[in-house]
Design a protein around this motif. Structure first.
Motif, PDB file in Angstrom:
ATOM      1  N   ASP A  82       0.471  -1.176  -0.099  1.00 16.78           N
ATOM      2  CA  ASP A  82       0.180  -0.426   0.302  1.00 16.78           C
ATOM      3  C   ASP A  82       0.604   1.253   0.505  1.00 16.78           C
ATOM      4  N   SER A  83       2.029   1.123  -0.627  1.00 15.85           N
ATOM      5  CA  SER A  83       2.752   2.441  -0.111  1.00 15.85           C
ATOM      6  C   SER A  83       2.438   2.858  -1.586  1.00 15.85           C
ATOM      7  N   GLY A  84       2.112   3.373  -2.387  1.00 19.64           N
ATOM      8  CA  GLY A  84       1.597   4.101  -3.557  1.00 19.64           C
ATOM      9  C   GLY A  84       3.113   3.913  -4.630  1.00 19.64           C
ATOM     10  N   PHE A  85       3.085   4.788  -5.075  1.00 22.64           N
ATOM     11  CA  PHE A  85       4.004   4.748  -6.382  1.00 22.64           C
ATOM     12  C   PHE A  85       5.044   5.789  -6.145  1.00 22.64           C
ATOM     13  N   ILE A  86       6.108   5.329  -6.053  1.00 25.67           N
ATOM     14  CA  ILE A  86       7.792   5.860  -4.904  1.00 25.67           C
ATOM     15  C   ILE A  86       8.535   5.728  -6.245  1.00 25.67           C
ATOM     16  N   SER A  87       9.393   6.709  -7.036  1.00 26.34           N
ATOM     17  CA  SER A  87      10.475   7.108  -7.620  1.00 26.34           C
ATOM     18  C   SER A  87      11.327   7.875  -7.440  1.00 26.34           C
ATOM     19  N   ARG A  88      11.948   7.684  -8.475  1.00 26.33           N
ATOM     20  CA  ARG A  88      13.457   8.203  -7.501  1.00 26.33           C
ATOM     21  C   ARG A  88      14.377   8.525  -9.161  1.00 26.33           C
ATOM     22  N   LEU A  89      15.216   9.789  -9.138  1.00 22.03           N
ATOM     23  CA  LEU A  89      15.743  10.126 -10.780  1.00 22.03           C
ATOM     24  C   LEU A  89      16.908  11.012 -10.594  1.00 22.03           C
ATOM     25  N   VAL A  90      17.710  10.087 -11.332  1.00 23.98           N
ATOM     26  CA  VAL A  90      18.951   9.736 -11.680  1.00 23.98           C
ATOM     27  C   VAL A  90      19.965  10.771 -12.885  1.00 23.98           C
ATOM     28  N   LYS A  91      20.199  11.706 -13.216  1.00 24.88           N
ATOM     29  CA  LYS A  91      20.614  12.244 -14.243  1.00 24.88           C
ATOM     30  C   LYS A  91      22.256  11.875 -13.736  1.00 24.88           C
ATOM     31  N   THR A  92      22.820  11.566 -14.647  1.00 20.53           N
ATOM     32  CA  THR A  92      24.067  10.957 -15.565  1.00 20.53           C
ATOM     33  C   THR A  92      24.615  11.518 -16.869  1.00 20.53           C
ATOM     34  N   LEU A  93      26.054  12.339 -16.320  1.00 25.58           N
ATOM     35  CA  LEU A  93      26.780  12.451 -18.186  1.00 25.58           C
ATOM     36  C   LEU A  93      27.105  11.275 -18.600  1.00 25.58           C
ATOM     37  N   ALA A  94      26.950  11.303 -19.854  1.00 24.26           N
ATOM     38  CA  ALA A  94      26.880  10.169 -20.516  1.00 24.26           C
ATOM     39  C   ALA A  94      28.707  10.243 -20.868  1.00 24.26           C
TER      40      ALA A  94
END
Length: 110
Positions: A82-94
């Motif tokens: 029942d936690s719901g939607f959990i997201s994480r964004l990571v920005k990496t230099l290509a």
């Protein structure tokens, strides 16, 4: 009298063939997994996505895209219990060798 019997028979037929109400707690969980990847140097389109759903109903996934600023943006997410939607964004230099030069397609004049 015949009209009443025919009407009653029609109503009974409709009632008997109607779906039975289902208990909301018995929703079937159907596990799945899928993924895709796009690698198109001509349009500088690089992206991917993968997702799985377990037999317990938990969902895990991620998607990435190479943006024009030279960074790869990766979002990972999950939905467990029942936690719901959990997201994480990571920005990496290509890596420089990973970024193709954009192609400029010029129209030739006649």
């Amino acid at each position: 009298m015949i009209k009443i019997a025919v009407t009653l028979a029609a109503v009974c037929a409709v009632v008997m063939t109607s779906p039975l109400p289902q208990d909301e707690d018995t929703v079937a969980i159907i596990p799945y997994n899928y993924g895709y990847e796009v690698q198109d140097p001509e349009t500088n389109n690089f992206q991917n996505k993968a997702e799985i759903k377990t037999s317990e109903g938990d969902v895990y996934g991620s998607y990435s895209v190479l943006m024009p600023d030279g960074y790869i943006y990766t979002t990972t997410y999950n939905v467990t219990g029942d936690s719901g939607f959990i997201s994480r964004l990571v920005k990496t230099l290509a890596q420089v060798e990973d970024i193709p030069e954009p192609r400029i397609i010029a129209e030739e004049s006649a």
